[in-house]
Design an enzyme around this catalytic site. Structure first.
Site, PDB file in Angstrom:
ATOM      1  N   ASP A  13       0.811  -1.225   0.000  1.00 45.51           N
ATOM      2  CA  ASP A  13       0.000   0.000   0.000  1.00 45.51           C
ATOM      3  C   ASP A  13       0.840   1.269   0.000  1.00 45.51           C
ATOM      4  O   ASP A  13       0.417   2.315   0.515  1.00 45.51           O
ATOM      5  CB  ASP A  13      -0.970   0.020   1.197  1.00 45.51           C
ATOM      6  CG  ASP A  13      -1.889  -1.182   1.187  1.00 45.51           C
ATOM      7  OD1 ASP A  13      -2.190  -1.684   0.095  1.00 45.51           O
ATOM      8  OD2 ASP A  13      -2.299  -1.620   2.278  1.00 45.51           O
ATOM      9  N   LYS A  16       1.837   2.185  -5.133  1.00 46.51           N
ATOM     10  CA  LYS A  16       2.370   1.646  -6.393  1.00 46.51           C
ATOM     11  C   LYS A  16       1.440   1.958  -7.573  1.00 46.51           C
ATOM     12  O   LYS A  16       1.899   2.347  -8.643  1.00 46.51           O
ATOM     13  CB  LYS A  16       2.561   0.125  -6.270  1.00 46.51           C
ATOM     14  CG  LYS A  16       3.561  -0.270  -5.187  1.00 46.51           C
ATOM     15  CD  LYS A  16       3.622  -1.761  -4.977  1.00 46.51           C
ATOM     16  CE  LYS A  16       2.392  -2.375  -4.363  1.00 46.51           C
ATOM     17  NZ  LYS A  16       2.127  -2.015  -2.955  1.00 46.51           N
ATOM     18  N   GLY A  40      -4.541  -4.131  -3.851  1.00 48.63           N
ATOM     19  CA  GLY A  40      -5.517  -3.082  -4.159  1.00 48.63           C
ATOM     20  C   GLY A  40      -4.718  -1.856  -4.535  1.00 48.63           C
ATOM     21  O   GLY A  40      -4.070  -1.258  -3.683  1.00 48.63           O
ATOM     22  N   HIS A  41      -4.680  -1.541  -5.812  1.00 42.21           N
ATOM     23  CA  HIS A  41      -3.846  -0.436  -6.305  1.00 42.21           C
ATOM     24  C   HIS A  41      -4.755   0.712  -6.727  1.00 42.21           C
ATOM     25  O   HIS A  41      -5.562   0.573  -7.649  1.00 42.21           O
ATOM     26  CB  HIS A  41      -2.974  -0.914  -7.473  1.00 42.21           C
ATOM     27  CG  HIS A  41      -1.946  -1.936  -7.045  1.00 42.21           C
ATOM     28  ND1 HIS A  41      -1.028  -2.470  -7.899  1.00 42.21           N
ATOM     29  CD2 HIS A  41      -1.699  -2.482  -5.828  1.00 42.21           C
ATOM     30  CE1 HIS A  41      -0.251  -3.313  -7.231  1.00 42.21           C
ATOM     31  NE2 HIS A  41      -0.646  -3.348  -5.974  1.00 42.21           N
ATOM     32  N   GLN A 222       1.999  -6.032  -3.226  1.00 41.32           N
ATOM     33  CA  GLN A 222       2.429  -6.151  -1.820  1.00 41.32           C
ATOM     34  C   GLN A 222       3.712  -5.331  -1.622  1.00 41.32           C
ATOM     35  O   GLN A 222       3.903  -4.354  -2.309  1.00 41.32           O
ATOM     36  CB  GLN A 222       2.612  -7.620  -1.412  1.00 41.32           C
ATOM     37  CG  GLN A 222       1.312  -8.411  -1.308  1.00 41.32           C
ATOM     38  CD  GLN A 222       0.733  -8.835  -2.644  1.00 41.32           C
ATOM     39  OE1 GLN A 222       1.387  -9.479  -3.441  1.00 41.32           O
ATOM     40  NE2 GLN A 222      -0.515  -8.495  -2.905  1.00 41.32           N
TER      41      GLN A 222
HETATM   42  P1  GDP Z   1      -0.723   0.401  -3.550  1.00 41.78           P
HETATM   43  O1  GDP Z   1      -1.324  -0.876  -3.106  1.00 41.78           O
HETATM   44  O2  GDP Z   1       0.746   0.450  -3.321  1.00 41.78           O
HETATM   45  O3  GDP Z   1      -1.075   0.750  -4.973  1.00 41.78           O
HETATM   46  O4  GDP Z   1      -1.350   1.534  -2.625  1.00 41.78           O
HETATM   47  P2  GDP Z   1      -2.917   1.663  -2.196  1.00 41.78           P
HETATM   48  O5  GDP Z   1      -3.686   2.157  -3.359  1.00 41.78           O
HETATM   49  O6  GDP Z   1      -3.382   0.429  -1.544  1.00 41.78           O
HETATM   50  O7  GDP Z   1      -2.796   2.720  -1.031  1.00 41.78           O
HETATM   51  C1  GDP Z   1      -2.283   3.972  -1.226  1.00 41.78           C
HETATM   52  C2  GDP Z   1      -3.357   4.988  -0.819  1.00 41.78           C
HETATM   53  O8  GDP Z   1      -2.758   6.255  -0.689  1.00 41.78           O
HETATM   54  C3  GDP Z   1      -4.433   5.151  -1.874  1.00 41.78           C
HETATM   55  O9  GDP Z   1      -5.630   5.521  -1.220  1.00 41.78           O
HETATM   56  C4  GDP Z   1      -3.920   6.303  -2.721  1.00 41.78           C
HETATM   57  O10 GDP Z   1      -4.955   7.004  -3.379  1.00 41.78           O
HETATM   58  C5  GDP Z   1      -3.276   7.157  -1.675  1.00 41.78           C
HETATM   59  N1  GDP Z   1      -2.103   7.937  -2.103  1.00 41.78           N
HETATM   60  C6  GDP Z   1      -1.123   7.600  -2.981  1.00 41.78           C
HETATM   61  N2  GDP Z   1      -0.164   8.540  -2.991  1.00 41.78           N
HETATM   62  C7  GDP Z   1      -0.536   9.481  -2.097  1.00 41.78           C
HETATM   63  C8  GDP Z   1       0.061  10.691  -1.624  1.00 41.78           C
HETATM   64  O11 GDP Z   1       1.159  11.083  -2.014  1.00 41.78           O
HETATM   65  N3  GDP Z   1      -0.621  11.388  -0.667  1.00 41.78           N
HETATM   66  C9  GDP Z   1      -1.823  10.976  -0.173  1.00 41.78           C
HETATM   67  N4  GDP Z   1      -2.413  11.723   0.746  1.00 41.78           N
HETATM   68  N5  GDP Z   1      -2.413   9.836  -0.603  1.00 41.78           N
HETATM   69  C10 GDP Z   1      -1.775   9.095  -1.537  1.00 41.78           C
HETATM   70  P1  IMO Z   2      -0.877  -4.113  -2.318  1.00 42.78           P
HETATM   71  O1  IMO Z   2      -0.416  -4.656  -3.644  1.00 42.78           O
HETATM   72  C1  IMO Z   2      -0.982  -4.543   2.011  1.00 42.78           C
HETATM   73  C2  IMO Z   2      -1.114  -8.602   3.613  1.00 42.78           C
HETATM   74  C3  IMO Z   2      -2.378  -9.035   4.305  1.00 42.78           C
HETATM   75  C4  IMO Z   2      -1.809 -10.040   5.299  1.00 42.78           C
HETATM   76  C5  IMO Z   2      -0.709 -10.696   4.511  1.00 42.78           C
HETATM   77  C6  IMO Z   2      -1.112 -12.001   3.829  1.00 42.78           C
HETATM   78  O2  IMO Z   2      -2.174  -3.410  -2.374  1.00 42.78           O
HETATM   79  O3  IMO Z   2       0.206  -3.328  -1.668  1.00 42.78           O
HETATM   80  P2  IMO Z   2      -2.663 -12.655   1.776  1.00 42.78           P
HETATM   81  O4  IMO Z   2      -4.003 -12.153   1.374  1.00 42.78           O
HETATM   82  O5  IMO Z   2      -1.610 -12.430   0.764  1.00 42.78           O
HETATM   83  O6  IMO Z   2      -2.728 -14.053   2.271  1.00 42.78           O
HETATM   84  O7  IMO Z   2      -2.296 -11.770   3.075  1.00 42.78           O
HETATM   85  O8  IMO Z   2      -0.309  -9.759   3.506  1.00 42.78           O
HETATM   86  N1  IMO Z   2      -1.307  -8.097   2.232  1.00 42.78           N
HETATM   87  C7  IMO Z   2      -1.224  -6.802   1.895  1.00 42.78           C
HETATM   88  N2  IMO Z   2      -1.036  -5.706   2.657  1.00 42.78           N
HETATM   89  N3  IMO Z   2      -1.062  -4.416   0.666  1.00 42.78           N
HETATM   90  C8  IMO Z   2      -1.225  -5.506  -0.112  1.00 42.78           C
HETATM   91  O9  IMO Z   2      -1.178  -5.436  -1.460  1.00 42.78           O
HETATM   92  C9  IMO Z   2      -1.353  -6.771   0.502  1.00 42.78           C
HETATM   93  N4  IMO Z   2      -1.534  -8.021   0.044  1.00 42.78           N
HETATM   94  C10 IMO Z   2      -1.492  -8.830   1.114  1.00 42.78           C
HETATM   95  O10 IMO Z   2      -3.013  -7.952   4.939  1.00 42.78           O
HETATM   96  O11 IMO Z   2      -1.223  -9.355   6.368  1.00 42.78           O
HETATM   97 MG    MG Z   3      -2.850  -1.571  -1.863  1.00 38.77          MG
END
Ligand code: GDP
Ligand code: IMO
Ligand code: MG
Length: 422
Positions: A13, A16, A40-41, A222
């Protein structure tokens, strides 16, 4: 031409999805190499916020090819839902996405097994997203899995039933109750839906693209600290999330890897169980969660929040060979009087450690912090590095000098536009 790799250096998270979307105009192909619907991207642009789970984050750019690689575990049901959501946004054409025939398929009983395994762990549960990731990789490694290419085989039903029987036998030993019929109906509909897509030998496709001089960005899921080998085992995901996985997950040779873009938040988060030495349990952690909207993009769970952990970051940079760093969510720290960063740990014997121990959750491990002055400025409208407050540039300079890799992007908000490139 080389393949550049973009991946998370923390517990996932990191942002990416946002950065892949920002970088996509520079590339011809975007390819996911591991993970599955546990990811979840999030992308945000023109007042649209969209979360992708299995589809690469280049999908919103016309004329780019998105590839779901062989290292991914693919749930046809989630795939169908994702495509339907993209169609609502008029953001999808069939030619822009191909799926590796060698990607492993998640079937409904994989998800049930995930639940049964987690329940059996009790207090030691992983905090899995319960998307069937672990059981599917388990079947891949034990050579029992179904692959996307199998859906075209006349023996698909037979293979599916054999795998299902294996799973229901295990579920029965756990005394796990389930109703498979509606799940299977949905699964078969989704498998038929998947048949409309190009199922390809993606390793040939990608290497041919390279030979033609095309550029490829490999998108990780991840984060390095969730890696099956190098993460905080057993509180990890079931795939390698580090750079080497881009090779095995796409069929790209190691000497074809170019830049490795390592993404990290200006602080740290983790969702699910497992050790997190710099976790904050006070109002500072609450404020990070609130300012950063730190709730999981896949499960909606609140993310645990804490200060940046340099020993862990250095470790991830080492294992991934990151050549450039992107600092995300710097805006979230605006208004904090003091910013802390963990520079060492102290163990129960009082020794200072600058590397991460075998067990990150060992008793008595405490972070040793260095403090920085915070800043009040709102960063979200800034348009260049020069406008960043001095306190933040000191923080950035300190991290760069500690880790020895340049920070080339600072992200100051979720939108595509809120990205400062050095
Ligand atoms: P990913 O899994 O690495 O793609 O990241 P996620 O989408 O799960 O989580 C990142 C969260 O932070 C999302 O809600 C994005 O919209 C938000 N986000 C990304 N970059 C920034 C930033 O620079 N500032 C803020 N405030 N939010 C951001
Ligand atoms: P992105 O790509 C954050 C965590 C889960 C749990 C562990 C194992 O959005 O960054 P799993 O479902 O793989 O068996 O879970 O890994 N986890 C993540 N945490 N971002 C993710 O993906 C994750 N994918 C799995 O919360 O702790
Ligand atoms: Mg994510």
């Amino acid at each position: 031409m080389a393949v550049d790799v973009l991946l998370g250096l923390q517990w996932g998270d990191e942002g990416k999805g946002k950065i892949v979307d920002v970088l996509t105009p520079k590339y011809d192909v975007i390819a996911r190499f591991q993970g599955g619907p546990n990811a979840g991207h999030t992308l945000k642009f023109e007042d649209t916020k969209h979360v992708l789970h299995q589809i690469p984050s280049g999908i919103f750019h016309k004329d780019k090819l998105n590839v779901i690689g062989n290292g991914v575990v693919l749930d046809p049901i989630t795939f169908k839902k994702e495509i339907e959501a993209l169609r609502v946004l008029s953001a999808f054409n069939m030619e822009s996405l191909v799926v590796s025939k060698k990607a492993q398929l998640i079937i409904p009983t994989h998800r049930l097994l995930d639940v049964a395994y987690e329940e059996s762990k009790g207090a030691r549960k992983i905090g899995s997203t319960l998307k069937g990731i672990g059981p599917t990789y388990e079947d891949k490694i034990s050579r029992n899995g179904l692959r996307a290419g199998d859906i075209l085989s006349p023996e698909f039903d037979e293979k599916y039933n054999k795998l299902k029987k294996r799973h229901t036998d295990i579920l029965d030993t756990y005394g796990f109750a389930y109703d498979l019929e509606p799940l299977e109906k949905e699964f078969y509909e989704a498998v038929n839906f998947l048949k409309q897509f190009s199922l390809v030998d993606s390793e040939y496709l990608l290497n041919n693209k390279l030979a033609e001089g095309k550029t490829i960005l490999a998108e990780g899921a991840q984060g390095s600290l969730l890696d099956i080998d190098f993460g905080s085992y057993p509180f990890v995901t079931s795939s390698n999330t580090t750079t080497a996985a881009a090779c095995t997950g796409l069929g790209i040779a190691p000497n074809k890897i170019g830049e490795v873009f390592g993404i990290f938040k200006a602080y740290c988060t983790r969702v699910g169980s497992g050790p997190f030495p710099t976790e904050l349990f006070d109002e500072t952690g609450e404020l990070m969660r609130k300012n950063g909207a730190e709730f999981g993009a896949t499960t909606g769970r609140p993310r645990r929040c804490g200060w940046l952990d340099l020993p862990a970051l250095k470790y991830a940079i080492m294992v991934c060979g990151a050549t450039k760093l992107y600092m995300m969510k710097a805006d979230v720290l605006s208004g904090f009087e003091e910013i802390k960063v963990c520079i060492h740990y102290k163990n129960a014997e009082g020794e200072l450690l600058s590397s991460i121990p075998y067990d990150l959750g060992e008793n008595g491990l405490t972070p040793i912090y260095q403090s920085f002055a915070g800043w009040e400025d709102d960063l979200t409208e800034m348009t260049s590095f020069d406008q960043l407050p001095g306190q933040l540039t000191s923080y950035i300079d300190f991290i760069e000098s500690e880790v020895g890799v340049p920070i080339e992007i600072v992200s100051i908000g979720p939108d595509r536009k809120q990205t400062l490139i050095k």
